[in-house]
Write a protein that holds these residues in place. Sequence first.
Motif, PDB file in Angstrom:
ATOM      1  N   SER A  51      40.542  30.894  40.996  1.00 35.81           N
ATOM      2  CA  SER A  51      41.632  31.491  41.776  1.00 35.81           C
ATOM      3  C   SER A  51      41.136  32.709  42.548  1.00 35.81           C
ATOM      4  CB  SER A  51      42.788  31.883  40.845  1.00 35.81           C
ATOM      5  OG  SER A  51      43.320  30.741  40.211  1.00 35.81           O
ATOM      6  N   ARG A  52      40.306  33.528  41.887  1.00 34.10           N
ATOM      7  CA  ARG A  52      39.809  34.730  42.559  1.00 34.10           C
ATOM      8  C   ARG A  52      38.818  34.372  43.675  1.00 34.10           C
ATOM      9  NH1 ARG A  52      38.021  38.789  37.875  1.00 34.10           N
ATOM     10  NH2 ARG A  52      37.491  40.043  39.725  1.00 34.10           N
ATOM     11  N   ILE A  53      37.989  33.340  43.446  1.00 30.47           N
ATOM     12  CA  ILE A  53      37.068  32.913  44.499  1.00 30.47           C
ATOM     13  C   ILE A  53      37.849  32.361  45.686  1.00 30.47           C
ATOM     14  CG2 ILE A  53      35.321  31.177  45.063  1.00 30.47           C
ATOM     15  CD1 ILE A  53      34.164  31.607  42.285  1.00 30.47           C
ATOM     16  N   ALA A  54      38.931  31.589  45.366  1.00 28.28           N
ATOM     17  CA  ALA A  54      39.765  31.075  46.451  1.00 28.28           C
ATOM     18  C   ALA A  54      40.401  32.204  47.242  1.00 28.28           C
ATOM     19  CB  ALA A  54      40.841  30.154  45.886  1.00 28.28           C
ATOM     20  N   MET A  75      27.926  25.594  42.609  1.00 26.37           N
ATOM     21  CA  MET A  75      28.806  25.364  43.746  1.00 26.37           C
ATOM     22  C   MET A  75      29.144  26.674  44.447  1.00 26.37           C
ATOM     23  SD  MET A  75      32.645  23.781  43.773  1.00 26.37           S
ATOM     24  CE  MET A  75      33.255  25.288  43.027  1.00 26.37           C
ATOM     25  N   THR A  76      29.391  27.720  43.667  1.00 30.41           N
ATOM     26  CA  THR A  76      29.714  29.023  44.253  1.00 30.41           C
ATOM     27  C   THR A  76      28.513  29.581  45.018  1.00 30.41           C
ATOM     28  OG1 THR A  76      31.216  29.421  42.383  1.00 30.41           O
ATOM     29  CG2 THR A  76      30.612  31.317  43.717  1.00 30.41           C
ATOM     30  N   GLY A  88      31.635  36.770  45.083  1.00 33.98           N
ATOM     31  CA  GLY A  88      30.563  37.321  44.271  1.00 33.98           C
ATOM     32  C   GLY A  88      30.708  37.054  42.792  1.00 33.98           C
ATOM     33  N   LEU A  89      31.786  36.416  42.371  1.00 34.40           N
ATOM     34  CA  LEU A  89      32.013  36.159  40.942  1.00 34.40           C
ATOM     35  C   LEU A  89      31.046  35.110  40.420  1.00 34.40           C
ATOM     36  CD1 LEU A  89      35.906  36.093  40.765  1.00 34.40           C
ATOM     37  CD2 LEU A  89      34.388  37.922  40.046  1.00 34.40           C
ATOM     38  N   VAL A  90      30.600  35.332  39.167  1.00 33.61           N
ATOM     39  CA  VAL A  90      29.709  34.390  38.487  1.00 33.61           C
ATOM     40  C   VAL A  90      30.228  34.196  37.070  1.00 33.61           C
ATOM     41  CG1 VAL A  90      27.370  33.927  37.662  1.00 33.61           C
ATOM     42  CG2 VAL A  90      27.718  35.079  39.853  1.00 33.61           C
ATOM     43  N   VAL A  91      30.366  32.945  36.643  1.00 35.79           N
ATOM     44  CA  VAL A  91      30.828  32.635  35.291  1.00 35.79           C
ATOM     45  C   VAL A  91      29.643  32.669  34.341  1.00 35.79           C
ATOM     46  CG1 VAL A  91      31.980  30.947  33.826  1.00 35.79           C
ATOM     47  CG2 VAL A  91      32.654  31.192  36.218  1.00 35.79           C
ATOM     48  N   ARG A  92      29.772  33.425  33.251  1.00 36.88           N
ATOM     49  CA  ARG A  92      28.703  33.473  32.259  1.00 36.88           C
ATOM     50  C   ARG A  92      28.649  32.163  31.489  1.00 36.88           C
ATOM     51  NH1 ARG A  92      28.290  38.468  28.271  1.00 36.88           N
ATOM     52  NH2 ARG A  92      27.757  39.432  30.276  1.00 36.88           N
TER      53      ARG A  92
END
Length: 593
Positions: free
Chosen positions: A519-522, A548-549, A527-531
Motif C-alpha cells: 500500500s505504501r509503495i503504491a 519486483m520493487t 524506497g521500502l524494502v521488506v526484511r
Amino acid sequence: MREKTTASAQQPLRGGGGGQTWPGGSGEERRAALVERLAVIGIVASFASVGLYVLLYFQIGAWQILADVAGVVLSAVFLFWARRLARRREVEAAGYRILLAVLFAYVGPLVFANVTLYATLGVFLLALLVGGAVRPRRWKTWGATFVLYLVCVLLIERFEPLPRYDVNQSEVLRLYIPGITLSLVLLVLWQVARAFRIGTIRTRLLISFVLLVLLPATAIGAGSAVVSLQHGRYRAIGHLESVATLKEAGIRAWIQTLQTQLSVALIGADASRYADILLEEAPDSATYQEAYDELGRHFGRLIERLGMFEELFLMDARGRVVLSSIPARVGQVYSGEVYFEGGLIGSFVSFPSYEGEVSIIIARPVRNREGRTIGVLAGRASMAALNEIMLERAGLGETGETYLIDTDYILLTRSRGGVVGERIHTEGGRAAVGQHVDGAGVYANYRNVPVIGVYRWLPELRVGLLAEQAEAEALRATTTTMLINAGIALAAVGLAVLASLFITQSIASPLAGLAETASRIAGGDLGLVVRVEREDEIGVLAAAFNRMTARLRELIGTLERRVAERTADLERRSLQLEAAAQVAREAAGIRDV
C-alpha cells in the motif's frame, strides 16, 4: 529522507490487524453494535423463558421452576444494563454484564436434573460468542467465566445441595432446554460464517484451526456420551437384576421356612394326640380341656421361640376354629376361605392381602392315624422377616430399594420412608402386576423420581417384586466420567486456540506486513524494502516482492534519466531556435543591403 524511510521499513513487520475498518464503521463501533444486538436477543429470550416457566409452574407446581425464573429475571436486568453501556460505546463493560447474565440464566443445573450437559454446552457457546464479540484477544476473561461455571456444576453434581426437579417429567422442559442449546449452536455457526465472509485471514485461520479440533471433539464426545449412558444403564440394570434375584430367592426361602415350621408344629406324640382330641372328641369330654390348654401353651411357645408367626390356629373339617393363639378367634368359621380349602388338600400359601395390615396365611392338612384329613392347621405369618428381607439395601446405594405390590397395586412391604398399604401406579408395577412380565427400564417411581428399575412377577404369591435405584445415583459414575471427558475436550480446544493463535500470528503477520508495504509503495514510497526472515513460501514471496520493487525503482530511474536527457536536448534545441529567430529578426531590420 529516503534513507530514513527505508530504514524504518526494514524493521520486522508486525500484525496487520490494527487500525482496520469494517463495513458500516470502525471495529469498535461494529463490536458495540454486535454487543447491543446480543443484549436485545437475550432480553427477548429472557421474557419468552419467563412466560413459559410461569405457565409451567401453574401446571406442575415445582418450586424449582420459580428459582429458575428468578435467575432469568436477574439475567434480563444485566442484559438491559449491557445494552445501555453498548449504546455509550462502553463495549468491554457491556461484555462483562452479558457474561454475568449468562451465568444467572444458566442456574438450571442447580435446580434441574438431567440438564447438565446442555447447560454446560450452552454456557461455553455463549462465552465463546460474547468473548469473540467484545474482545477476541482477551480469551482469558470469558474462558475463566466458563471454567468457574464448570467447577460450580461439578460441585453441584457431586454434593446436590438442593433437591432438583427432573426435566424428563415435563415434555416441554425436556424439549425446550436442548432447543435453546441448538439455537446457540446455530447462532455461533452464523457468526463463524459471517467472520469467514468479512474477516481477516488471521480470523479465518483461527476459526479453521478451532473447528478442526472442536468438530471432531464434539462428535467423539457426543458419541462417547451416548455409549457411556447406555452402558451405565445396562450396568445398573444388571446390578439390580442380581439384587432382584437375591430378593426373590430370599422370599422363596422365607416361605419354605414358614411351611417347614408349620409342618413341625404338631410333631411329637403329645402335640399330635392333643390335636386329634380337639378335632375328633366332643368339647365336653374329660380330656378335651386338658388338650385345649396344653396345645394352646404349645402354640404360644412356638410363636415366641420361632418369631415367624403372629398367630397359629387349628380348624376342624368344617372350617371352625377349635384352637387359636388369639382366643377371640375360637369358634369363627373360615370354610369359605381359599387357604382353608387349599389346606385340606396339601401345603398351601395364601396370596398376600392388605386389610389394615398385610396378611399371609400358611395352611396344611391335619390327618389322624388312619391318614384321614380331620382338620387344617394354619399360621398367620409375621411380616417382620419379609420386611427385613426387602429393606436390606446392600448394593442399592443411598436411593435404592426393593418392595412388593399386590394385584391391586397396593404396597405390601415397607418403603424407605416406612410407608405400607399405599396404592401406587408405576410403569414397572403395571408391567409386573398388570401384564405378568419380567423386565427393566427407566421410569418415574411412586415418589415421581426417575429411577432405573427391574420388575418381576412372582406367580406363587401373585405379587410384583420391584428393585429400583434413582437414575441420578445409578449413573453418577458415568456422568462424572462424561464431565471429565468434556473437560478434557474443552482443554484440548483451549490448547488448539492457543496453538492457532501462535500459528496464525506467524502466518498472518508477515502477510499483513506485505500488504501494508504494498500500500505504501503504491502511494509512491518506492524506497521500502521488506526484511526477509523466513525460508518458506512467505519468505519467497517477500524476496520476489523486493526484486519486483527493485526493478520498479530501476525502471523508474531509467525513465527519469531518459526524460532528463530529452528535456536537456529540447532545451538546447529551444535555445538554438531562439537564437535563429533573433538573428532573423535582426536581419529583417536592416534595410540597406
